[in-house]
Motif scaffolding. Structure first.
Motif, PDB file in Angstrom:
ATOM      1  N   LEU A   4     -12.189  -5.548  -2.525  1.00  0.00           N
ATOM      2  CA  LEU A   4     -11.120  -4.554  -2.400  1.00  0.00           C
ATOM      3  C   LEU A   4      -9.775  -5.228  -2.558  1.00  0.00           C
ATOM      4  CD1 LEU A   4     -10.277  -1.606  -1.625  1.00  0.00           C
ATOM      5  CD2 LEU A   4     -10.230  -2.390   0.750  1.00  0.00           C
ATOM      6  N   ILE A   5      -8.890  -4.575  -3.313  1.00  0.00           N
ATOM      7  CA  ILE A   5      -7.497  -5.002  -3.423  1.00  0.00           C
ATOM      8  C   ILE A   5      -6.612  -3.884  -2.888  1.00  0.00           C
ATOM      9  CG2 ILE A   5      -5.621  -5.467  -5.058  1.00  0.00           C
ATOM     10  CD1 ILE A   5      -7.578  -7.022  -6.743  1.00  0.00           C
ATOM     11  N   LEU A   6      -5.693  -4.256  -2.015  1.00  0.00           N
ATOM     12  CA  LEU A   6      -4.762  -3.295  -1.429  1.00  0.00           C
ATOM     13  C   LEU A   6      -3.470  -3.299  -2.233  1.00  0.00           C
ATOM     14  CD1 LEU A   6      -5.305  -4.119   2.357  1.00  0.00           C
ATOM     15  CD2 LEU A   6      -6.540  -2.484   0.915  1.00  0.00           C
ATOM     16  N   ILE A   7      -3.020  -2.115  -2.604  1.00  0.00           N
ATOM     17  CA  ILE A   7      -1.780  -1.967  -3.363  1.00  0.00           C
ATOM     18  C   ILE A   7      -0.638  -1.719  -2.393  1.00  0.00           C
ATOM     19  CG2 ILE A   7      -0.580  -0.669  -5.158  1.00  0.00           C
ATOM     20  CD1 ILE A   7      -3.045  -2.084  -6.231  1.00  0.00           C
ATOM     21  N   ALA A   8       0.335  -2.625  -2.363  1.00  0.00           N
ATOM     22  CA  ALA A   8       1.541  -2.627  -1.519  1.00  0.00           C
ATOM     23  C   ALA A   8       1.285  -3.421  -0.242  1.00  0.00           C
ATOM     24  CB  ALA A   8       2.032  -1.233  -1.192  1.00  0.00           C
ATOM     25  N   ALA A   9       2.135  -4.396  -0.007  1.00  0.00           N
ATOM     26  CA  ALA A   9       2.056  -5.227   1.196  1.00  0.00           C
ATOM     27  C   ALA A   9       2.846  -4.538   2.305  1.00  0.00           C
ATOM     28  CB  ALA A   9       2.615  -6.614   0.900  1.00  0.00           C
ATOM     29  N   SER A  10       2.304  -3.446   2.782  1.00  0.00           N
ATOM     30  CA  SER A  10       2.990  -2.552   3.719  1.00  0.00           C
ATOM     31  C   SER A  10       2.357  -2.618   5.108  1.00  0.00           C
ATOM     32  CB  SER A  10       2.881  -1.112   3.200  1.00  0.00           C
ATOM     33  OG  SER A  10       1.493  -0.748   3.131  1.00  0.00           O
ATOM     34  N   GLY A  11       3.002  -1.942   6.058  1.00  0.00           N
ATOM     35  CA  GLY A  11       2.399  -1.807   7.377  1.00  0.00           C
ATOM     36  C   GLY A  11       1.062  -1.093   7.312  1.00  0.00           C
ATOM     37  N   LEU A  12       0.978  -0.061   6.463  1.00  0.00           N
ATOM     38  CA  LEU A  12      -0.285   0.651   6.291  1.00  0.00           C
ATOM     39  C   LEU A  12      -1.360  -0.296   5.744  1.00  0.00           C
ATOM     40  CD1 LEU A  12      -2.037   3.191   6.247  1.00  0.00           C
ATOM     41  CD2 LEU A  12      -0.988   3.800   4.046  1.00  0.00           C
ATOM     42  N   ALA A  13      -0.993  -1.162   4.804  1.00  0.00           N
ATOM     43  CA  ALA A  13      -1.955  -2.131   4.271  1.00  0.00           C
ATOM     44  C   ALA A  13      -2.473  -3.038   5.378  1.00  0.00           C
ATOM     45  CB  ALA A  13      -1.313  -2.959   3.168  1.00  0.00           C
ATOM     46  N   ARG A  14      -1.614  -3.458   6.282  1.00  0.00           N
ATOM     47  CA  ARG A  14      -2.043  -4.313   7.389  1.00  0.00           C
ATOM     48  C   ARG A  14      -3.014  -3.572   8.298  1.00  0.00           C
ATOM     49  NH1 ARG A  14       2.669  -6.540  10.611  1.00  0.00           N
ATOM     50  NH2 ARG A  14       1.030  -7.905  11.406  1.00  0.00           N
ATOM     51  N   GLU A  15      -2.767  -2.278   8.521  1.00  0.00           N
ATOM     52  CA  GLU A  15      -3.682  -1.485   9.352  1.00  0.00           C
ATOM     53  C   GLU A  15      -5.040  -1.326   8.670  1.00  0.00           C
ATOM     54  OE1 GLU A  15      -0.777   1.427  11.871  1.00  0.00           O
ATOM     55  OE2 GLU A  15      -0.898   1.809   9.727  1.00  0.00           O
ATOM     56  N   VAL A  16      -5.011  -1.069   7.364  1.00  0.00           N
ATOM     57  CA  VAL A  16      -6.260  -0.943   6.609  1.00  0.00           C
ATOM     58  C   VAL A  16      -7.004  -2.269   6.599  1.00  0.00           C
ATOM     59  CG1 VAL A  16      -7.243  -0.555   4.314  1.00  0.00           C
ATOM     60  CG2 VAL A  16      -5.463   0.974   5.186  1.00  0.00           C
ATOM     61  N   LEU A  17      -6.276  -3.357   6.411  1.00  0.00           N
ATOM     62  CA  LEU A  17      -6.876  -4.685   6.390  1.00  0.00           C
ATOM     63  C   LEU A  17      -7.613  -4.960   7.699  1.00  0.00           C
ATOM     64  CD1 LEU A  17      -7.191  -7.359   4.858  1.00  0.00           C
ATOM     65  CD2 LEU A  17      -4.948  -8.031   5.733  1.00  0.00           C
ATOM     66  N   ALA A  18      -6.956  -4.669   8.809  1.00  0.00           N
ATOM     67  CA  ALA A  18      -7.597  -4.876  10.114  1.00  0.00           C
ATOM     68  C   ALA A  18      -8.838  -3.998  10.265  1.00  0.00           C
ATOM     69  CB  ALA A  18      -6.601  -4.584  11.229  1.00  0.00           C
ATOM     70  N   MET A  19      -8.746  -2.757   9.803  1.00  0.00           N
ATOM     71  CA  MET A  19      -9.860  -1.818   9.942  1.00  0.00           C
ATOM     72  C   MET A  19     -11.074  -2.250   9.133  1.00  0.00           C
ATOM     73  SD  MET A  19      -9.942   2.247   9.031  1.00  0.00           S
ATOM     74  CE  MET A  19      -9.829   2.052   7.253  1.00  0.00           C
ATOM     75  N   VAL A  20     -10.858  -2.591   7.860  1.00  0.00           N
ATOM     76  CA  VAL A  20     -12.013  -2.911   7.010  1.00  0.00           C
ATOM     77  C   VAL A  20     -12.617  -4.269   7.376  1.00  0.00           C
ATOM     78  CG1 VAL A  20     -11.234  -1.419   5.141  1.00  0.00           C
ATOM     79  CG2 VAL A  20     -10.647  -3.852   5.088  1.00  0.00           C
ATOM     80  N   ARG A  21     -11.802  -5.158   7.900  1.00  0.00           N
ATOM     81  CA  ARG A  21     -12.352  -6.436   8.356  1.00  0.00           C
ATOM     82  C   ARG A  21     -13.241  -6.239   9.570  1.00  0.00           C
ATOM     83  NH1 ARG A  21      -7.081 -10.318   7.890  1.00  0.00           N
ATOM     84  NH2 ARG A  21      -7.463 -11.120   5.789  1.00  0.00           N
ATOM     85  N   SER A  22     -12.774  -5.450  10.536  1.00  0.00           N
ATOM     86  CA  SER A  22     -13.553  -5.277  11.762  1.00  0.00           C
ATOM     87  C   SER A  22     -14.834  -4.499  11.514  1.00  0.00           C
ATOM     88  CB  SER A  22     -12.710  -4.578  12.836  1.00  0.00           C
ATOM     89  OG  SER A  22     -12.368  -3.262  12.431  1.00  0.00           O
ATOM     90  N   SER A  23     -14.819  -3.610  10.521  1.00  0.00           N
ATOM     91  CA  SER A  23     -15.998  -2.787  10.239  1.00  0.00           C
ATOM     92  C   SER A  23     -16.908  -3.401   9.183  1.00  0.00           C
ATOM     93  CB  SER A  23     -15.563  -1.396   9.771  1.00  0.00           C
ATOM     94  OG  SER A  23     -14.862  -1.471   8.538  1.00  0.00           O
ATOM     95  N   GLY A  24     -16.390  -4.404   8.437  1.00  0.00           N
ATOM     96  CA  GLY A  24     -17.183  -5.018   7.393  1.00  0.00           C
ATOM     97  C   GLY A  24     -17.399  -4.143   6.177  1.00  0.00           C
ATOM     98  N   GLN A  25     -16.515  -3.153   5.974  1.00  0.00           N
ATOM     99  CA  GLN A  25     -16.693  -2.224   4.852  1.00  0.00           C
ATOM    100  C   GLN A  25     -16.477  -2.890   3.504  1.00  0.00           C
ATOM    101  OE1 GLN A  25     -14.704   1.714   5.191  1.00  0.00           O
ATOM    102  NE2 GLN A  25     -14.334   1.183   7.323  1.00  0.00           N
ATOM    103  N   TYR A  26     -15.458  -3.755   3.429  1.00  0.00           N
ATOM    104  CA  TYR A  26     -15.077  -4.367   2.162  1.00  0.00           C
ATOM    105  C   TYR A  26     -14.695  -5.823   2.375  1.00  0.00           C
ATOM    106  CZ  TYR A  26     -14.487   0.514   0.660  1.00  0.00           C
ATOM    107  OH  TYR A  26     -14.679   1.838   0.371  1.00  0.00           O
TER     108      TYR A  26
END
Length: 207
Positions: A4-26
């Motif tokens: 997975l690649i996140l578009i925009a180094a934003s606060g929302l990207a940081r929240e998504v990054l934390a979420m997908v890491r903890s869940s192992g989705q991507y």
């Protein structure tokens, strides 16, 4: 695990990054951002790999546009479409705490953070963003690129237009609508239909 690649180094990207890491989705490969000063910067352990248009180079990775403004998300998706990237290239990120029974639909590119609830026959379009604790009630219909800040609550049968924005803890009465590109302010209570492009605030909400 899909890359997975996140578009925009934003606060929302940081929240998504934390979420997908903890869940192992991507497996997050990195981020893309048009800010030249962000090139090579490490954001919460993931590198900024280049500019947004570089997404076309990463043919094996899924994409997720992490921009808070629905209108801006739409512009980026249009830009990537012009580069040949179609809807199949987009991931959908849903926190494991999200409740969505059979009969609910969630479009590609959408992001649903912690404790979002869909009760019954809810339809969310593509590239919709719902921050924590948003509630969608039966038969709600949400168009592409709509954005819901934390704690938004929709009654049953509500219609939300394309790229509309609803501020934190706003509520919308059942069987009413919020038009395309409209904005509903923080804590507002929408009791009647909000026309396209208008900004409504207050209790009850008004232009």
């Amino acid at each position: 695990m899909s890359e997975l690649i996140l578009i925009a180094a934003s606060g929302l990207a940081r929240e998504v990054l934390a979420m997908v890491r903890s869940s192992g989705q991507y497996d997050v490969v990195g981020l893309l951002d048009d800010d030249k000063e962000m090139a090579g910067v490490i954001v919460d352990g993931s590198p900024v790999l280049g500019r947004i248009d570089d997404a076309a180079k990463y043919t094996h990775a899924l994409l997720l546009v992490c921009i808070g403004s629905g209108k801006s998300r739409e512009a980026v998706v249009d830009r990537l479409t012009a580069l040949g990237l179609n809807e199949s290239r987009y991931a959908t990120a849903i926190d494991p705490t999200v409740q969505y029974p059979e009969g609910c639909r969630i479009g590609r590119g959408s992001i649903l953070l912690r404790n979002v609830t869909l009760t019954a026959a809810v339809t969310l379009g593509a590239h919709v963003v719902a921050m924590p604790s948003v509630t969608f009630t039966h038969d709600d219909d949400v168009a592409d690129f709509a954005t819901f800040a934390a704690g938004v609550s929709l009654g049953g049968g509500v219609r939300i237009g394309r790229a509309a924005y609803l501020g934190m803890n706003a509520s919308v009465r059942e069987r009413t609508s919020v038009g395309a590109y409209a904005t509903v302010g923080m804590g507002a209570a929408v009791l009647s239909n909000v026309p396209d492009g208008e900004t409504w605030v207050g209790v009850p909400a008004h232009e």
